[in-house]
Write a protein that holds these residues in place. Sequence first.
Motif, PDB file in Angstrom:
ATOM      1  N   ASP A  23     -53.010  -7.346  -5.448  1.00  0.00           N
ATOM      2  CA  ASP A  23     -51.951  -6.404  -5.098  1.00  0.00           C
ATOM      3  C   ASP A  23     -51.424  -6.701  -3.746  1.00  0.00           C
ATOM      4  N   GLY A  24     -52.578  -7.270  -2.967  1.00  0.00           N
ATOM      5  CA  GLY A  24     -52.364  -7.409  -1.370  1.00  0.00           C
ATOM      6  C   GLY A  24     -51.231  -8.428  -1.393  1.00  0.00           C
ATOM      7  N   PHE A  25     -51.592  -9.550  -1.955  1.00  0.00           N
ATOM      8  CA  PHE A  25     -50.580 -10.756  -1.363  1.00  0.00           C
ATOM      9  C   PHE A  25     -49.427 -10.581  -2.387  1.00  0.00           C
ATOM     10  N   MET A  26     -49.509  -9.815  -3.174  1.00  0.00           N
ATOM     11  CA  MET A  26     -48.175  -9.501  -3.723  1.00  0.00           C
ATOM     12  C   MET A  26     -47.579  -8.786  -3.049  1.00  0.00           C
ATOM     13  N   GLN A  27     -48.020  -8.087  -2.266  1.00  0.00           N
ATOM     14  CA  GLN A  27     -47.481  -6.818  -1.615  1.00  0.00           C
ATOM     15  C   GLN A  27     -46.878  -7.383  -0.198  1.00  0.00           C
ATOM     16  N   SER A  28     -47.309  -8.524   0.135  1.00  0.00           N
ATOM     17  CA  SER A  28     -46.615  -9.118   1.301  1.00  0.00           C
ATOM     18  C   SER A  28     -46.125 -10.270   1.165  1.00  0.00           C
ATOM     19  N   PRO A  29     -45.568 -10.732   0.025  1.00  0.00           N
ATOM     20  CA  PRO A  29     -45.211 -12.053   0.063  1.00  0.00           C
ATOM     21  C   PRO A  29     -43.797 -12.257   0.442  1.00  0.00           C
ATOM     22  N   LYS A  30     -43.694 -13.612   0.782  1.00  0.00           N
ATOM     23  CA  LYS A  30     -42.123 -13.913   1.014  1.00  0.00           C
ATOM     24  C   LYS A  30     -41.708 -14.633  -0.110  1.00  0.00           C
ATOM     25  N   TYR A  31     -40.452 -14.604  -0.323  1.00  0.00           N
ATOM     26  CA  TYR A  31     -39.896 -15.100  -1.403  1.00  0.00           C
ATOM     27  C   TYR A  31     -40.337 -16.463  -1.665  1.00  0.00           C
ATOM     28  N   ARG A  32     -40.232 -17.228  -0.576  1.00  0.00           N
ATOM     29  CA  ARG A  32     -40.288 -18.370  -0.600  1.00  0.00           C
ATOM     30  C   ARG A  32     -41.641 -18.795  -1.010  1.00  0.00           C
ATOM     31  N   LYS A  33     -42.738 -18.090  -0.446  1.00  0.00           N
ATOM     32  CA  LYS A  33     -43.904 -18.265  -0.709  1.00  0.00           C
ATOM     33  C   LYS A  33     -44.214 -18.239  -2.147  1.00  0.00           C
ATOM     34  N   PHE A  34     -43.579 -17.123  -3.138  1.00  0.00           N
ATOM     35  CA  PHE A  34     -43.471 -17.079  -4.257  1.00  0.00           C
ATOM     36  C   PHE A  34     -43.339 -18.259  -4.849  1.00  0.00           C
ATOM     37  N   SER A  81     -42.217   9.759   2.895  1.00  0.00           N
ATOM     38  CA  SER A  81     -43.373   8.845   2.615  1.00  0.00           C
ATOM     39  C   SER A  81     -43.578   8.629   1.051  1.00  0.00           C
ATOM     40  N   LYS A  82     -43.257   9.507   0.374  1.00  0.00           N
ATOM     41  CA  LYS A  82     -43.434   9.142  -0.955  1.00  0.00           C
ATOM     42  C   LYS A  82     -42.282   8.003  -1.422  1.00  0.00           C
ATOM     43  N   ASN A  83     -41.032   8.441  -0.752  1.00  0.00           N
ATOM     44  CA  ASN A  83     -40.089   7.351  -1.313  1.00  0.00           C
ATOM     45  C   ASN A  83     -40.374   6.045  -0.651  1.00  0.00           C
ATOM     46  N   ARG A  84     -40.928   5.960   0.465  1.00  0.00           N
ATOM     47  CA  ARG A  84     -41.334   4.809   1.086  1.00  0.00           C
ATOM     48  C   ARG A  84     -42.196   4.215   0.149  1.00  0.00           C
ATOM     49  N   GLN A  85     -43.298   4.681  -0.389  1.00  0.00           N
ATOM     50  CA  GLN A  85     -44.104   4.198  -1.074  1.00  0.00           C
ATOM     51  C   GLN A  85     -43.491   3.557  -2.499  1.00  0.00           C
ATOM     52  N   ALA A 139     -40.674   2.772  -3.125  1.00  0.00           N
ATOM     53  CA  ALA A 139     -39.802   1.631  -2.788  1.00  0.00           C
ATOM     54  C   ALA A 139     -40.825   0.135  -2.457  1.00  0.00           C
ATOM     55  N   GLN A 140     -41.640   0.433  -1.953  1.00  0.00           N
ATOM     56  CA  GLN A 140     -42.678  -0.772  -1.826  1.00  0.00           C
ATOM     57  C   GLN A 140     -43.346  -0.910  -3.232  1.00  0.00           C
ATOM     58  N   ARG A 141     -43.562   0.017  -3.996  1.00  0.00           N
ATOM     59  CA  ARG A 141     -43.940  -0.409  -5.303  1.00  0.00           C
ATOM     60  C   ARG A 141     -42.970  -1.019  -6.070  1.00  0.00           C
ATOM     61  N   CYS A 142     -41.734  -0.322  -5.876  1.00  0.00           N
ATOM     62  CA  CYS A 142     -40.496  -1.004  -6.696  1.00  0.00           C
ATOM     63  C   CYS A 142     -40.299  -2.401  -6.093  1.00  0.00           C
ATOM     64  N   ARG A 143     -40.423  -2.719  -4.995  1.00  0.00           N
ATOM     65  CA  ARG A 143     -40.423  -4.144  -4.440  1.00  0.00           C
ATOM     66  C   ARG A 143     -41.582  -4.968  -4.937  1.00  0.00           C
ATOM     67  N   LYS A 144     -42.449  -4.462  -4.851  1.00  0.00           N
ATOM     68  CA  LYS A 144     -43.714  -5.315  -5.590  1.00  0.00           C
ATOM     69  C   LYS A 144     -43.507  -5.576  -6.808  1.00  0.00           C
ATOM     70  N   ARG A 145     -43.026  -4.866  -7.777  1.00  0.00           N
ATOM     71  CA  ARG A 145     -42.844  -4.985  -8.786  1.00  0.00           C
ATOM     72  C   ARG A 145     -41.642  -5.837  -9.241  1.00  0.00           C
ATOM     73  N   LYS A 146     -40.501  -5.808  -8.321  1.00  0.00           N
ATOM     74  CA  LYS A 146     -39.353  -6.845  -8.373  1.00  0.00           C
ATOM     75  C   LYS A 146     -40.142  -8.185  -8.320  1.00  0.00           C
TER      76      LYS A 146
END
Length: 673
Positions: A218-229, A571-575, A577-584
């Motif tokens: 999760d972690g490195f899914m959390q902070s990835p850059k697209y190019r790294k992906f 805060s909830k929305n921020r979280q 959004a982060q989940r959403c981005r992570k899923r994306k």
Amino acid sequence: MSLKAMSAPRASVFTFESTVHSSHVLRCLDDQRRRDVLCDVTVVVEGQSFRAHRSVLASCSEYFTQRISSLTQHGAVITLPQEVTAAGFEPLLKFAYTSKLLFGKDNVLEMRTSASVLGFRDLDEACFDFLLPKFFSSTKGPCPRKTCCKKKYKRQLSKTDSCTDSDVVLLDEKEVKPVDDSSSQQEVVWPCRKSESNKLGSQNSAATLDTAAKGANDGFMQSPKYRKFQLACGKDACVVAKSLAAAIRNECGLSCSPCSSGTNSKNETEQTNPAKLRDNRAEERRKTEIHDKKRDVEIGEDEKDTNKRKGTLDDIMKMEEEMEHFAGISSPDRSSVEAVSSGESTRLGERSPGLILHHYLPRASAGGPVMSRSQGQQRLVLDLKDNKKTRESCEEEPVSIFQRAEEQAEAEGERGIMDRATLPANREGSTMGSDEGSSDPDAGRSSNTGSGQLQATSVNWLNIHANLTSRSPDCPFLQDLDQSKCLWKGAGVSECTSHSGVSSLNSGEDSETETEGDSEAYTRERARQVQLPFSVDWIVDLSRNDFQQLLKQQSFTQEQLEFVHDMRRRSKNRQAAQRCRKRKLECIYNLQCEINKLKTEREKLIVEKSQLSQLKVTTGHSVSALCQRVCSEANLQPEQLQVLAKYMSPDCPLTSLFPHIDTLLSQSRLPLP
DNA sequence: TGAAATTGTCATCAG
DNA sequence: CTCTGATGACAATTT
């Protein structure tokens, strides 16, 4: 203690709930045991007898539960298996009566074996897994925490970077700066978990390791850059990541991370694990459904903090990062990590929930923060946050219950209700000690708020907090971290990493305030303005019901109410959004992997097709040669040629063998098929 | 300095 | 009706 008005509509019904009762009972039982009063069982270990109460033993040990349930006569004698030694059993017995586990290097292994054999609840393997390396590993891991690691850590925390052996770091003697090296005796004061914890022995290992692996992913899914992906996918990261996750599982629980993976961030990023992430998501949803405060592992959000803190703050930050790192790998929910020295506690981080590390230096200091301590003895106090045990332990460790919320509030510069009105006095010696001298401009002002109404409601605060806290997940070492708690670093809890203990940290925080984003500073400032009695973070983490209960039981001002709702929503929305981005990102990643798989498959098929074509040509030539030979040697008649043509392949028509066959066949008036 | 990446927030919809 | 989570869009910030 608390008085709670029940929600009965007509009659006012109150319940009195003592927070000290259970501790008192346990203490009395221990006293009885030592005086051999009312003891009804004798435990024989290696010829040594221990008197005890059946009910206590059965409450703590699965082994005794089974053995004692089969005993009927009073004064039964239980001889323990030979695997259990007296040296290993005695501390466990004391633990059963005191919640404290005193052990040293010489007996920790025996204790572990004994605890395992006896099925001692509340003592999970993770504890020993965590502590044993401290005793028996004289060298640091292959990758001692270096600055280079720390720099990137904040953003790439959850990667399985080379420094995830942070348990070593955490308790490394250099880190805790022990004064008395000669003392190998350490005491773990361990107000452990209650009923559920007995599962942790075996299950916890798997579960937590899984969580660790998950956290890593999760972690490195959390902070990835697209190019790294893209890079990751380009190297068949699926396979690599699976291996990584498996490796994490297979590694020992807390020193789980293979340092050999290298420090190169790109390499680390390449080791993402989509399959595991899918599992994680499923797990995540399940947890969400039961309103578990599941959060994605995301800790290192504020690299900017690290970058911006200067001077003396850097050292603290290093420690903090290490703590955070540990938390990211192994800690369940967030509570606090403290290094206590000389009676002062330095808040190191708020991201290691459930784990408070106190290192007591020999100097006698008044008002022990958590427990009494003897001079000249290095102690390590692991407050494995057992939310279910908070009440039992609150008398003995008043800090542990309220400290978290209160410290969080402190972290935001809020000296609220808890602080002034309700916290036991002896807490002042701990985290508050130096904090009192902090330059928090709001301290005095807030203290004024702790009057009248606030005083009256303080009991409720305690009760509410105890109740709400007790609902948090209960897992001592490895549990998903709550990313939100880190995200609120600027505005909330994490800030207390630099707040309650070292004055220089306060200055650091101040400078941080100037350089941080306006939003965070604004939120923090607002929290101070409205004098929120609890940390922003804590409130955000409450479940819906808990939050409603909080609103009911505590009369917020309109301003506070607005602020609480607003920051909770954001805060909830921020979280989200982060989940959403992570899923994306995960989706992109999976698709990329799918594309790679299909490309590979396509190339294989092309090669196969080429081979088959080649084979076909070869076979055709062979058939042609055979046909020619047969025809020339047999001198076939037109009828026979017709039969032969019938079985010839369209790719190898008979005309290629016999240019005049058409004439022959037409002469015989037999058309070709 | 500009582009890309990251992050927080808001609006909106659905459950 | 309210709350919450998901998500697109936008803006600010960071890299």
